[in-house]
Design a protein around this motif. Sequence first.
Motif, short mmCIF file in Angstrom:
data_model
loop_
_atom_site.label_atom_id
_atom_site.label_comp_id
_atom_site.label_asym_id
_atom_site.label_seq_id
_atom_site.Cartn_x
_atom_site.Cartn_y
_atom_site.Cartn_z
N GLU A 13 0.68 -1.19 -0.01
CA GLU A 13 -0.03 0.01 0.16
C GLU A 13 0.70 1.27 -0.11
OE1 GLU A 13 -3.08 1.99 2.97
OE2 GLU A 13 -3.17 -0.18 2.68
N ASN A 14 2.04 1.33 0.87
CA ASN A 14 2.62 2.48 0.83
C ASN A 14 3.94 2.57 -0.13
OD1 ASN A 14 0.92 3.75 2.67
ND2 ASN A 14 1.90 2.48 4.25
N HIS A 15 4.18 1.35 -0.79
CA HIS A 15 5.40 1.13 -1.57
C HIS A 15 5.45 1.99 -2.84
CE1 HIS A 15 6.51 -2.65 0.46
NE2 HIS A 15 6.72 -1.90 1.13
N LEU A 16 6.39 2.59 -3.15
CA LEU A 16 6.40 3.20 -4.49
C LEU A 16 6.79 2.50 -5.67
CD1 LEU A 16 8.28 6.60 -3.28
CD2 LEU A 16 5.77 6.26 -3.56
N LEU A 17 7.45 1.31 -5.46
CA LEU A 17 7.71 0.34 -6.41
C LEU A 17 6.71 -0.94 -5.80
CD1 LEU A 17 11.45 0.44 -6.60
CD2 LEU A 17 9.82 1.35 -8.30
N LYS A 18 5.75 -1.28 -6.48
CA LYS A 18 4.77 -2.22 -6.10
C LYS A 18 4.92 -3.57 -7.23
CE LYS A 18 1.55 1.21 -4.42
NZ LYS A 18 0.28 1.56 -4.02
N PHE A 19 5.15 -4.68 -6.53
CA PHE A 19 5.42 -6.07 -7.15
C PHE A 19 4.12 -6.94 -6.69
CE2 PHE A 19 9.52 -4.09 -6.29
CZ PHE A 19 9.96 -3.99 -7.54
N ASN A 20 2.88 -6.83 -7.59
CA ASN A 20 1.91 -7.66 -7.30
C ASN A 20 2.05 -8.82 -8.18
OD1 ASN A 20 0.83 -5.81 -5.39
ND2 ASN A 20 0.27 -4.56 -7.19
N VAL A 21 2.86 -9.84 -7.92
CA VAL A 21 3.05 -10.97 -8.79
C VAL A 21 2.83 -12.35 -8.15
CG1 VAL A 21 4.63 -9.81 -10.42
CG2 VAL A 21 5.54 -10.66 -8.08
N TYR A 22 2.70 -13.24 -8.93
CA TYR A 22 2.64 -14.58 -8.32
C TYR A 22 3.07 -15.56 -9.52
CZ TYR A 22 -1.74 -14.35 -11.43
OH TYR A 22 -2.39 -14.11 -12.45
N ILE A 30 5.65 -25.92 -17.62
CA ILE A 30 5.84 -24.40 -17.91
C ILE A 30 5.00 -23.72 -16.59
CG2 ILE A 30 5.45 -22.58 -19.04
CD1 ILE A 30 5.47 -24.32 -21.49
N THR A 31 5.76 -23.19 -15.87
CA THR A 31 5.44 -22.20 -14.73
C THR A 31 5.81 -20.58 -15.31
OG1 THR A 31 5.84 -23.71 -13.03
CG2 THR A 31 5.47 -21.52 -12.49
N GLU A 32 4.74 -19.64 -14.93
CA GLU A 32 4.99 -18.34 -15.48
C GLU A 32 4.80 -17.26 -14.03
OE1 GLU A 32 3.23 -18.44 -19.71
OE2 GLU A 32 1.82 -17.81 -18.24
N ILE A 33 5.64 -16.32 -14.43
CA ILE A 33 5.39 -15.31 -13.21
C ILE A 33 4.20 -14.37 -14.20
CG2 ILE A 33 6.24 -13.08 -12.48
CD1 ILE A 33 9.01 -14.56 -12.52
N ARG A 34 3.04 -14.08 -13.34
CA ARG A 34 2.14 -13.41 -13.83
C ARG A 34 1.73 -12.17 -12.77
NH1 ARG A 34 -0.83 -14.08 -18.29
NH2 ARG A 34 -0.34 -16.16 -19.10
N GLY A 35 1.04 -11.26 -13.07
CA GLY A 35 0.40 -10.03 -12.30
C GLY A 35 1.06 -8.99 -12.86
N ASN A 36 1.31 -7.80 -12.07
CA ASN A 36 1.81 -6.53 -12.61
C ASN A 36 2.80 -5.84 -11.55
OD1 ASN A 36 0.41 -4.27 -10.72
ND2 ASN A 36 -1.37 -5.98 -11.25
#
Length: 160
Positions: A13-22, A30-36
Amino acid sequence: MKFKTYSPCQSTENHLLKFNVYLSRKSANITEIRGNDTFLIPLDNSVCIQVNFAVKGVNGGWISNAHVLKFEKGCSMLKSLLGKAWKSFITTYNMNYECPIKPGVYVSSGLDISLLYNNNFPKQFFYGEYKITVTFTKSNSSKVLGCFTSTIDFVRPWED
């Protein structure tokens, strides 16, 4: 090397660089990194990257500070460490190729984690399971700009 988890390490919430990934299983192999990734500030060379490896202990708990690394000039160092994987990473997130990475919302189209194995990280490592916490700060500051964790199992070649 087997990726087991990939996620934000705390509330973003308070981060300026947000890693919303999974991690997402695309198929059996095959496994992928997804999110934003949402950057409210540029990811440039004024950002410092700190990496803390916690090793899984005999009792199943994590023992912090097994390895601690600190990299100045974050964007250039990230590009250097990722090596040939940098192009795959940048392309998947539709980011600009050169540093700095401008503020914006970058959505992963699905980054196959096997593409990340072609990097410039040290090639010799003690076998075992590690919880890796990557923290981004401003150089000479302890203010956290962003953070993510990944659990990786370093396995013997015949165990892969």
